[in-house]
Every structure is written in C-alpha cells, then in structure tokens.
Scaffold this motif. Structure first.
Motif, PDB file in Angstrom:
ATOM      1  N   ASP A  80      18.818 -45.778  59.995  1.00 33.94           N
ATOM      2  CA  ASP A  80      20.159 -45.288  60.354  1.00 33.94           C
ATOM      3  C   ASP A  80      20.814 -44.691  59.109  1.00 33.94           C
ATOM      4  O   ASP A  80      21.469 -45.386  58.337  1.00 33.94           O
ATOM      5  N   GLN A  81      20.641 -43.390  58.920  1.00 35.60           N
ATOM      6  CA  GLN A  81      21.158 -42.730  57.732  1.00 35.60           C
ATOM      7  C   GLN A  81      22.680 -42.655  57.708  1.00 35.60           C
ATOM      8  O   GLN A  81      23.286 -42.460  56.648  1.00 35.60           O
ATOM      9  N   LYS A  82      23.321 -42.805  58.871  1.00 33.53           N
ATOM     10  CA  LYS A  82      24.783 -42.774  58.894  1.00 33.53           C
ATOM     11  C   LYS A  82      25.377 -43.970  58.150  1.00 33.53           C
ATOM     12  O   LYS A  82      26.484 -43.885  57.620  1.00 33.53           O
ATOM     13  N   ARG A  83      24.647 -45.074  58.129  1.00 32.22           N
ATOM     14  CA  ARG A  83      25.143 -46.287  57.472  1.00 32.22           C
ATOM     15  C   ARG A  83      24.701 -46.400  56.021  1.00 32.22           C
ATOM     16  O   ARG A  83      25.242 -47.182  55.255  1.00 32.22           O
ATOM     17  N   ALA A  84      23.683 -45.640  55.645  1.00 32.40           N
ATOM     18  CA  ALA A  84      23.146 -45.740  54.286  1.00 32.40           C
ATOM     19  C   ALA A  84      24.117 -45.143  53.269  1.00 32.40           C
ATOM     20  O   ALA A  84      24.802 -44.162  53.549  1.00 32.40           O
ATOM     21  N   VAL A  85      24.198 -45.750  52.093  1.00 36.48           N
ATOM     22  CA  VAL A  85      25.033 -45.231  51.010  1.00 36.48           C
ATOM     23  C   VAL A  85      24.172 -45.049  49.771  1.00 36.48           C
ATOM     24  O   VAL A  85      23.148 -45.713  49.601  1.00 36.48           O
ATOM     25  N   GLU A  86      24.614 -44.158  48.917  1.00 29.83           N
ATOM     26  CA  GLU A  86      23.882 -43.920  47.674  1.00 29.83           C
ATOM     27  C   GLU A  86      23.909 -45.193  46.819  1.00 29.83           C
ATOM     28  O   GLU A  86      24.952 -45.806  46.641  1.00 29.83           O
ATOM     29  N   GLY A  87      22.765 -45.576  46.311  1.00 31.27           N
ATOM     30  CA  GLY A  87      22.681 -46.782  45.497  1.00 31.27           C
ATOM     31  C   GLY A  87      22.583 -48.053  46.304  1.00 31.27           C
ATOM     32  O   GLY A  87      22.586 -49.152  45.737  1.00 31.27           O
ATOM     33  N   GLY A  88      22.462 -47.928  47.647  1.00 33.90           N
ATOM     34  CA  GLY A  88      22.415 -49.112  48.494  1.00 33.90           C
ATOM     35  C   GLY A  88      21.202 -49.994  48.229  1.00 33.90           C
ATOM     36  O   GLY A  88      21.307 -51.217  48.209  1.00 33.90           O
ATOM     37  N   VAL A  89      20.054 -49.356  48.003  1.00 34.61           N
ATOM     38  CA  VAL A  89      18.840 -50.123  47.736  1.00 34.61           C
ATOM     39  C   VAL A  89      18.962 -50.857  46.407  1.00 34.61           C
ATOM     40  O   VAL A  89      18.591 -52.033  46.286  1.00 34.61           O
ATOM     41  N   GLU A  90      19.504 -50.165  45.406  1.00 37.27           N
ATOM     42  CA  GLU A  90      19.699 -50.789  44.090  1.00 37.27           C
ATOM     43  C   GLU A  90      20.622 -52.002  44.198  1.00 37.27           C
ATOM     44  O   GLU A  90      20.399 -53.023  43.537  1.00 37.27           O
ATOM     45  N   THR A  91      21.655 -51.890  45.040  1.00 36.43           N
ATOM     46  CA  THR A  91      22.573 -53.018  45.237  1.00 36.43           C
ATOM     47  C   THR A  91      21.839 -54.212  45.833  1.00 36.43           C
ATOM     48  O   THR A  91      22.022 -55.360  45.395  1.00 36.43           O
ATOM     49  N   ILE A  92      21.009 -53.973  46.824  1.00 35.68           N
ATOM     50  CA  ILE A  92      20.246 -55.053  47.465  1.00 35.68           C
ATOM     51  C   ILE A  92      19.374 -55.764  46.440  1.00 35.68           C
ATOM     52  O   ILE A  92      19.370 -56.997  46.332  1.00 35.68           O
ATOM     53  N   ILE A  93      18.635 -54.972  45.672  1.00 36.86           N
ATOM     54  CA  ILE A  93      17.700 -55.549  44.700  1.00 36.86           C
ATOM     55  C   ILE A  93      18.455 -56.298  43.604  1.00 36.86           C
ATOM     56  O   ILE A  93      18.069 -57.387  43.190  1.00 36.86           O
ATOM     57  N   ARG A  94      19.585 -55.725  43.142  1.00 34.99           N
ATOM     58  CA  ARG A  94      20.380 -56.377  42.091  1.00 34.99           C
ATOM     59  C   ARG A  94      20.924 -57.716  42.574  1.00 34.99           C
ATOM     60  O   ARG A  94      20.832 -58.731  41.858  1.00 34.99           O
ATOM     61  N   VAL A  95      21.468 -57.732  43.783  1.00 37.86           N
ATOM     62  CA  VAL A  95      22.088 -58.955  44.292  1.00 37.86           C
ATOM     63  C   VAL A  95      21.063 -60.078  44.427  1.00 37.86           C
ATOM     64  O   VAL A  95      21.300 -61.210  44.000  1.00 37.86           O
ATOM     65  N   PHE A  96      19.904 -59.763  44.977  1.00 36.00           N
ATOM     66  CA  PHE A  96      18.921 -60.824  45.165  1.00 36.00           C
ATOM     67  C   PHE A  96      18.291 -61.249  43.852  1.00 36.00           C
ATOM     68  O   PHE A  96      17.877 -62.402  43.698  1.00 36.00           O
ATOM     69  N   ASP A  97      18.252 -60.349  42.898  1.00 40.11           N
ATOM     70  CA  ASP A  97      17.793 -60.730  41.564  1.00 40.11           C
ATOM     71  C   ASP A  97      18.795 -61.691  40.928  1.00 40.11           C
ATOM     72  O   ASP A  97      18.424 -62.706  40.335  1.00 40.11           O
ATOM     73  N   GLU A  98      20.097 -61.369  41.062  1.00 40.69           N
ATOM     74  CA  GLU A  98      21.136 -62.235  40.505  1.00 40.69           C
ATOM     75  C   GLU A  98      21.109 -63.620  41.134  1.00 40.69           C
ATOM     76  O   GLU A  98      21.388 -64.624  40.475  1.00 40.69           O
ATOM     77  N   PHE A  99      20.786 -63.688  42.414  1.00 41.91           N
ATOM     78  CA  PHE A  99      20.796 -64.969  43.103  1.00 41.91           C
ATOM     79  C   PHE A  99      19.444 -65.686  43.038  1.00 41.91           C
ATOM     80  O   PHE A  99      19.224 -66.679  43.735  1.00 41.91           O
ATOM     81  N   GLY A 100      18.568 -65.181  42.197  1.00 44.68           N
ATOM     82  CA  GLY A 100      17.325 -65.891  41.925  1.00 44.68           C
ATOM     83  C   GLY A 100      16.423 -66.061  43.124  1.00 44.68           C
ATOM     84  O   GLY A 100      15.850 -67.136  43.332  1.00 44.68           O
ATOM     85  N   LEU A 101      16.315 -65.024  43.952  1.00 44.25           N
ATOM     86  CA  LEU A 101      15.430 -65.063  45.110  1.00 44.25           C
ATOM     87  C   LEU A 101      14.293 -64.067  44.870  1.00 44.25           C
ATOM     88  O   LEU A 101      14.411 -62.888  45.190  1.00 44.25           O
TER      89      LEU A 101
END
Length: 554
Positions: A80-101
């Motif tokens: 669903d490209q309408k919901r995708a934002v620039e840098g969205g994948v990077e945000t996902i990876i950063r958050v889960f890295d920060e939370f030690g998963l």
C-alpha cells in the motif's frame, strides 16, 4: 467457465508469467531447523509510525522463535504505497534495534539478509502473479470490472436491504462473466481487479484453534476479496498468505482486531494448498478512560507511539519488562522470585497470555521502571543517561560528560544491597534528581524545620564545618552530627524527643535536615553522607557559609 476457458483466461491475464507454483516451492525449500523450532515474523508497513502494539507482538514473536531455537525475521509489507512514507523502513529497523529485538534475517537498510527474500513485498510481484495465474487456471480467481461508482452504488443497495456489506453471492456480479465478455471488456480498455472465488455460502462454518483465544468457530469465508489491485499489486490478504508459506512461518502473531479476517485467510490457505501456520491473536492494549476501558488510540494517546518512550527516557528494559507483565500472567511472580535474572531466562508461553484486553497503566510502568533502574549498575545508568541527554537535554549531557567519574559516583548512591534506592523512573527525571550536585543547576533552599529558631539554625550551620572530615566513615560522620545536636540541646534520638519533647529543641533528624537544606537546597535528597563526600569539603563548606549569609541578610 469450463476448464479450457479457465486455462485460456489465465494466459490472457498473465501472458508473461511462465513460472509455476512448483518452481516457486523449489526456490524456498523447508528450513533446516531443530524439531519444534518456531519461525515467526514481524511484518509492519513502512508508515513511519511504530506503536506499542508493534512491540507487544514483536516481543511475542521474538520469544517464541528464540526460546525454541527458531528464526525471527523482518518482512516489510509495502504493497500500500499510499501509506508508505520516506524513511519508513529505516524507522522500523531503528526502533527494533533500540528495543533489542534482534532479527535473524529479513529486510535491512542496505537490502536483505537471508535466503528467503526478497523481504519487501513490492519486490515479490512475480511470485504473487505466479500463484494468481494458478488460481485463475483452477477457476478460483477471476477479473472484476466494477468501477468505484458501481461498488458505491452496490453498498447503498446493501444498506437499504440491510444485507451484509461486501462482494459475495448475488452481489458478485462478475463472478460468472464469460470468457468472451472478459475479452470484450479488456479490448475496451476497462480496468479490473483480480478477485478470489470464495468457498463459503454464508451458512457453512469451520473450527480452528487459536493459541490464545482457544477453540474458535467461524463462518467459512463467502467474500470474493481482491487478490490483485488494478495495478497488479497484491492486497495484504493475498501477499501475506503466500509469503508466510514460502518463508515457512510456523506461528503468526497479530492483534485480535485481525480475527474478523481469519476466515478469508483460512480460505486462501486452503485454496492455495498450503499448510496453515498456528495463529496467536494477542489481546488489544486498553487504558482506563474515566470509569471505562477503551482501546489505546493513535489520535488520543501519545503513549501509544514508541517514540514517546524514547523521548521521555524510559529504559528499553523497563518497557519490555512491563509489557511482559501484560503478555504472561505469571511473569510478575517469576520476577519477584528472580529479581536479577535476565528477561530472556523467563519461559514465555502462549498459555499464559490474556484472552481479553490488556490494561496498560502508565503508573505501573513507572513502578516497573524504578525497579529496573534501581538494579542497573551505576556505570550503565551513566551511559544510558548520557546517550539520552545528548539528544533530548544537551545541558544535562554537557554537565554529565565533562566528568564521567563524578557523574557515575552520583548514580552509585544507594545502589546495590537488598533495598536499593528507587528515585528514578525515566531519564527525563534525572536532572531534577541530581541538580544540586552541579553549581550551574543548584538552587539554594530555605525550608528549614519550622520549629527551630533562626539562632539554632545558625548555630548548626556555623559549628558544623569545623567537625566535617571527608575521611570519616558513615558511623563517625553521623556521630559528629549527633554530638553537635546534643551540645546544642537536641535529643540524640527521635524516640527520646517524642517521649519528652519539652526537654529538647528538637532531635538529631532536625539537625541533619538543616544541613540537608543548606547543602542541597531541598528537604529530600539521597543519603547526605554520600552527597557530602561527592561534593567535597570545599563545596560543602562554601554552601554552608552561603546559607549563613542568606539568613543573616534577611
């Protein structure tokens, strides 16, 4: 349509698709894992918004996989490209890295890591088209040429008839379109979506065991849902079923709000001939709103966003510990019995997961966080506060990092032992906790015990500097304060004062409070012996002298 027409239609709709499902299966062989190993996935959309529900499910995914010697992977559902934002994948990876998963495989910022990719759905179109063509060949999928206006009109009619909404039964107007009619529509340039031919009739039911909800009985799917949109991109329903099969996902963890779509997914798994994974539908996160409960809301509740906890300065371990209390009902009991054990030592199980809404309580989170912070070594507290303040409180960061040993000594106060101090719940509270240790933040106080005369306060402040010796141990230090108090007419013990209050000006606690207010500017602070030792005699003496001057200048 006849079998011959179905074959012709498949070639008409997918002339460039030459691969077969069997060839796809060969590209994604079974994983070589120990018996009982679980394969789980986190599959968010790159919307740029990571919320508590994502983490709630991800902890479940990670524990199920890693406790069993399995695989935990990251898949990006970006159809669903309408919901995708620039840098969205990077945000996902950063958050889960920060939370030690830690993900064992999946999407990375650079690309992919693992043998079962691509792990971004938009890069897997050829796979979905292969299975879509096969469904058409078998008469289980067909093109629908309804326009948006026609679908809206259909919905109005359903509403008027008080019928269920959707594309099914008599409302599935293109389900039995002939091959010749389809050819004409295509020749006329009409856009179409590919729909699934549902197996249900609105009466049949099926049973399925969910690992949280238990035995479920639901109607067999009768909705001819969209498989491929007009641009050829698959819907979530179609893509995730194929991906979970080819990536050999054994357990699908998702929120209970997805239960309504379970009949669709079961129908698709069966139509495609795939073995179904086990489902784990987690309870929704709720909060109290007045006297009633409601679901946490992106619009109303800032605490739903994971970035909220980062900005406030909740340690990752605190958030994970608290969520674990919501995920497994026996976690708190285990933690009490194992206060210093690693969270990973806890045996997580779906049998102990809540079947109804999990009540999220910020006050309880604060209590859990105080406990976890109290057990951290001083050096680790320093490192985490320094890292947090670098982004969120530059002034505090500059003060802490100019002398790391000094700052670490502050955090060491009351740490260790059977009853460590629990002063801090979030890193944003640190500045207020230790401000008096830094002259730049120190604010003089005047809240001396109200029953003491100005003369008595001055006597304590003027006589104490000559007694203070940095080399004294805590017993010697306190004995000098006691002796000073006795010499000035104070009781050596609080109990002694309470038994005969008229005989004394106060008790030794009042003497200590006078020193505390003068040195720290407040009536509540960490242990004064440690405070004075860290500040040093020169600064302690200077603050006492300054306090004397302020009193005399009134």
């Amino acid at each position: 349509m006849s079998e011959k027409d179905n074959l012709a239609l498949a070639e008409l709709l997918f002339p460039d698709v030459t691969a077969t499902p069997e060839e796809m299966e060969a590209l994604y062989p079974p994983r070589d894992l120990p018996e009982g190993a679980k394969v789980t996935r986190m599959a968010p959309s790159p919307t740029g918004f990571m919320h508590l529900g994502n983490l709630f499910g991800a902890i479940t995914d990670e524990r199920l996989a890693h406790q069993s010697g399995g695989v935990f992977y990251l898949r990006i559902e970006d159809t669903d490209q309408k919901r995708a934002v620039e840098g969205g994948v990077e945000t996902i990876i950063r958050v889960f890295d920060e939370f030690g998963l830690p993900f064992d495989e999946g999407a990375t910022i650079e690309g992919d890591n693992g043998a079962y990719g691509p792990y971004r759905q938009r890069q897997r179109a050829h796979i979905y088209h292969t299975y879509a063509k096969d469904l058409v060949r078998r008469g289980l999928a067909y093109p629908c040429f309804c326009t948006e206006e026609e679908l809206a009109d259909m919905r109005q009619k359903q509403e008027a008839e008080k019928a269920n909404f959707g594309y099914y039964g008599k409302w599935a107007v293109h389900r039995d379109t002939t091959l010749d009619e389809i050819k004409k529509n295509l020749a006329d340039g009409k856009e179409y979506v590919l729909r699934f031919r549902a197996s249900g009739d609105g009466i049949q039911r099926f049973k399925l065991k969910d690992l949280v909800k238990g035995e479920l009985e639901m109607p067999v799917n009768d909705q001819d849902v969209v498989l491929l949109k007009s641009d050829g991109i698959p819907t979530y329903h179609f893509a995730h079923v194929i991906d979970d099969h080819l990536m050999h996902t054994t357990h699908v963890v998702r929120g209970e709000e997805w239960l309504a779509t379970l009949p669709i997914h079961v129908d698709l798994f069966r139509a495609l001939g795939f073995k179904m994974p086990k489902y784990v539908h987690t309870a929704q996160l709720m909060k109290m709103d007045g006297a009633s409960k409601r679901k946490l809301s992106k619009r109303k509740d800032p605490e739903l966003a994971l970035d909220f906890y980062r900005a406030q300065g909740y340690p990752v371990i605190s958030v994970k510990e608290y969520l674990m209390t919501l995920l497994n009902s026996n976690f708190e009991e285990w933690r009490l019995a194992n206060p210093t054990a690693k969270l990973e030592d806890f045996k997580f199980t779906t049998n102990k997961m809540s079947t109804s809404g999990a009540l999220f309580d910020m006050d309880k989170l604060g209590d859990v966080s105080k406990n976890t912070i109290a057990l951290l070594p001083a050096g680790e507290v320093y490192e985490q506060v320094a890292q947090w303040s670098k982004e969120f409180d530059p002034e505090l960061h500059a003060l802490l990092t100019r002398d790391p040993a000094y700052a670490t000594a502050i955090f060491q106060i009351g740490r260790g032992g059977k009853k460590p101090r629990k002063d801090i719940a979030v890193w944003s509270e640190v500045k207020a906790y230790l401000d008096f240790f830094f002259d730049e933040l120190y604010t003089p106080g005047s809240a001396y015990p109200s029953q003491l005369s100005e003369a008595d306060i001055l006597s304590i402040l003027e006589q104490y500097p000559a007694l203070y010796d940095e080399s004294d141990d805590q017993n010697a230090w306190f004995e000098k304060i006691t002796n000073l108090g006795v010499s000035l007419g104070f009781a050596a013990k609080t109990k002694e004062y309470k038994q005969n209050p008229d005989a004394f000006k106060g008790h030794v606690g009042d003497v200590s409070m006078v020193l505390r207010v003068a040195v720290t500017g407040r009536t509540n602070s960490p242990d004064m012996y440690d405070v004075m030792r860290i500040l040093g005699k020169e600064r302690v003496t200077q603050r006492l002298q300054d306090a004397i001057s302020r009193i005399k200048q009134k």
